[in-house]
Enzyme design. Structure first.
Site, PDB file in Angstrom:
ATOM      1  N   GLY A  21       0.780  -1.228   0.000  1.00  0.00           N
ATOM      2  CA  GLY A  21       0.000   0.000   0.000  1.00  0.00           C
ATOM      3  C   GLY A  21       0.809   1.273   0.000  1.00  0.00           C
ATOM      4  N   GLU A  22       2.112   1.204   0.213  1.00  0.00           N
ATOM      5  CA  GLU A  22       2.939   2.401   0.163  1.00  0.00           C
ATOM      6  C   GLU A  22       3.048   2.919  -1.273  1.00  0.00           C
ATOM      7  OE1 GLU A  22       6.742   2.039   1.986  1.00  0.00           O
ATOM      8  OE2 GLU A  22       5.934   1.623   3.982  1.00  0.00           O
ATOM      9  N   ARG A  77     -15.757  19.764   4.758  1.00  0.00           N
ATOM     10  CA  ARG A  77     -17.090  19.716   5.350  1.00  0.00           C
ATOM     11  C   ARG A  77     -17.074  19.687   6.873  1.00  0.00           C
ATOM     12  NH1 ARG A  77     -19.665  15.047   1.631  1.00  0.00           N
ATOM     13  NH2 ARG A  77     -17.469  14.547   1.360  1.00  0.00           N
ATOM     14  N   HIS A 112     -19.134  26.933   4.837  1.00  0.00           N
ATOM     15  CA  HIS A 112     -20.425  27.432   5.286  1.00  0.00           C
ATOM     16  C   HIS A 112     -20.336  28.211   6.590  1.00  0.00           C
ATOM     17  CE1 HIS A 112     -22.301  25.459   2.013  1.00  0.00           C
ATOM     18  NE2 HIS A 112     -22.046  24.244   2.446  1.00  0.00           N
ATOM     19  N   ASP A 152     -31.245  22.871   0.278  1.00  0.00           N
ATOM     20  CA  ASP A 152     -31.135  23.356   1.657  1.00  0.00           C
ATOM     21  C   ASP A 152     -30.571  24.768   1.640  1.00  0.00           C
ATOM     22  OD1 ASP A 152     -28.339  23.074   1.227  1.00  0.00           O
ATOM     23  OD2 ASP A 152     -28.385  21.038   2.011  1.00  0.00           O
ATOM     24  N   LYS A 175     -34.326  21.846   4.994  1.00  0.00           N
ATOM     25  CA  LYS A 175     -33.845  20.482   5.216  1.00  0.00           C
ATOM     26  C   LYS A 175     -33.571  20.238   6.688  1.00  0.00           C
ATOM     27  CE  LYS A 175     -29.517  19.223   4.437  1.00  0.00           C
ATOM     28  NZ  LYS A 175     -28.258  18.863   3.751  1.00  0.00           N
ATOM     29  N   ARG A 177     -31.543  17.218   8.759  1.00  0.00           N
ATOM     30  CA  ARG A 177     -30.722  16.006   8.630  1.00  0.00           C
ATOM     31  C   ARG A 177     -30.730  15.230   9.933  1.00  0.00           C
ATOM     32  NH1 ARG A 177     -27.042  13.670   5.560  1.00  0.00           N
ATOM     33  NH2 ARG A 177     -26.989  15.353   4.019  1.00  0.00           N
ATOM     34  N   ASP A 201     -26.654  21.670  -6.418  1.00  0.00           N
ATOM     35  CA  ASP A 201     -25.899  21.616  -5.166  1.00  0.00           C
ATOM     36  C   ASP A 201     -24.413  21.591  -5.495  1.00  0.00           C
ATOM     37  OD1 ASP A 201     -25.628  21.712  -2.450  1.00  0.00           O
ATOM     38  OD2 ASP A 201     -26.654  19.826  -2.050  1.00  0.00           O
TER      39      ASP A 201
END
Length: 278
Positions: A21-22, A77, A112, A152, A175, A177, A201
């Site tokens: 995985g390296e 986010r 946001h 939203d 909206k 959530r 969006d």
């Protein structure tokens, strides 16, 4: 594509993945003092590490200025700790990128609770671009006078900007959530029976919000129902669920490669790169 738009020479960073995985990163043997690295940061856990290896190697080779053009910027986010002990990834990743890059350019980052990208990415220049104009231009090719809908309040900035290009009517849904997959959308104020409706969006991940919005919009008997986003993930069965909800068209920009890509943000990014390098 960015190099062609800029008319800049282009070379690829070679990435080799070992069985464990390296990653092994190999840059061109010679580099100028200013280098633009273009990489959209979906699959972030893999790409961020390889980006750090690339930037550190470029610096060691004598590069003085590094500009990152990332049409999609990850980890924006999580901008506050919603529960005790949660990492505020926006701040952490933003500081990491600023440590390695003089300039960062992105498109429609998920901001946001802050006013500018530089608050999240304290680089010399942190540029937040909008996909709204090319998005509106694409919609204009398909519809004469659509109604633009935001799922939203957070989508208002994109919805109002797209609608404003051609002075289209727009609405913003309410909206609530409950978790990553369950949302409730309310469109009580909307009355556009028989119109072309377009849900806009910045990002589509699981698509739950878009699905709920589409279901609400069906009661208005739209002539057509479309979804268009800047950043297309559409994880799992998101696209099929949108189709079941009555969506006729699912469109996105090329900020993230996806089968729904129909319009490009590369020209917008290229213009910003040129402005910084003048």
């Amino acid at each position: 594509m960015l190099a062609a738009e800029l008319d800049f020479p282009c070379a690829k960073v070679a990435v080799h993945h070992f069985p464990d995985g390296e990653s092994k990163i190999t840059l061109p043997a010679e580099l100028p003092e200013t280098v633009v690295i273009c990489r959209s940061l979906h699959r972030p856990n893999e790409k961020l590490l390889e980006l750090v290896l690339t930037a550190e190697t470029a610096r060691a080779m004598g590069v003085k200025r590094l500009l990152l053009a990332a049409p999609y910027l990850c980890y924006m986010r999580q901008d506050i700790a919603f529960h005790p002990g949660e990492a505020v990834s926006q701040k952490i990743i933003g500081q990491l990128l600023a440590q390695y890059f003089n300039d960062v350019i992105t498109v429609d980052p998920h901001l946001h609770r802050i006013d500018t990208l530089k608050q999240a990415v304290p680089a010399n220049h942190a540029v937040s671009l909008k996909a709204t104009e090319p998005m509106a231009q694409y919609l204009r090719k398909n519809f004469v006078n659509p109604v633009i809908v935001g799922p939203d309040e957070e989508s208002r900035q994109w919805v109002s900007a797209v609608a404003g290009v051609y002075d289209w009517e727009f609405y913003i849904a309410e909206k609530q959530r409950f978790d990553d997959h369950e949302v409730e959308v309310n469109l009580q104020q909307l009355t556009p029976d028989g119109r072309d409706l377009v849900i806009i969006d910045d990002i589509a991940s699981t698509g739950g919000t878009l699905v709920q919005t589409a279901r609400q919009l069906r009661m208005f008997n739209p002539a057509s129902l479309s979804v268009i986003v800047t950043h297309a993930f559409f994880i799992g069965n998101a696209m099929s669920e949108l189709k079941k909800a009555g969506v006729h068209n699912i469109w996105s920009s090329d900020a993230i490669p996806h089968q729904s890509n129909v319009f490009s943000v590369i020209a917008v990014v290229a213009k910003a790169v040129k402005a910084l390098l003048v």
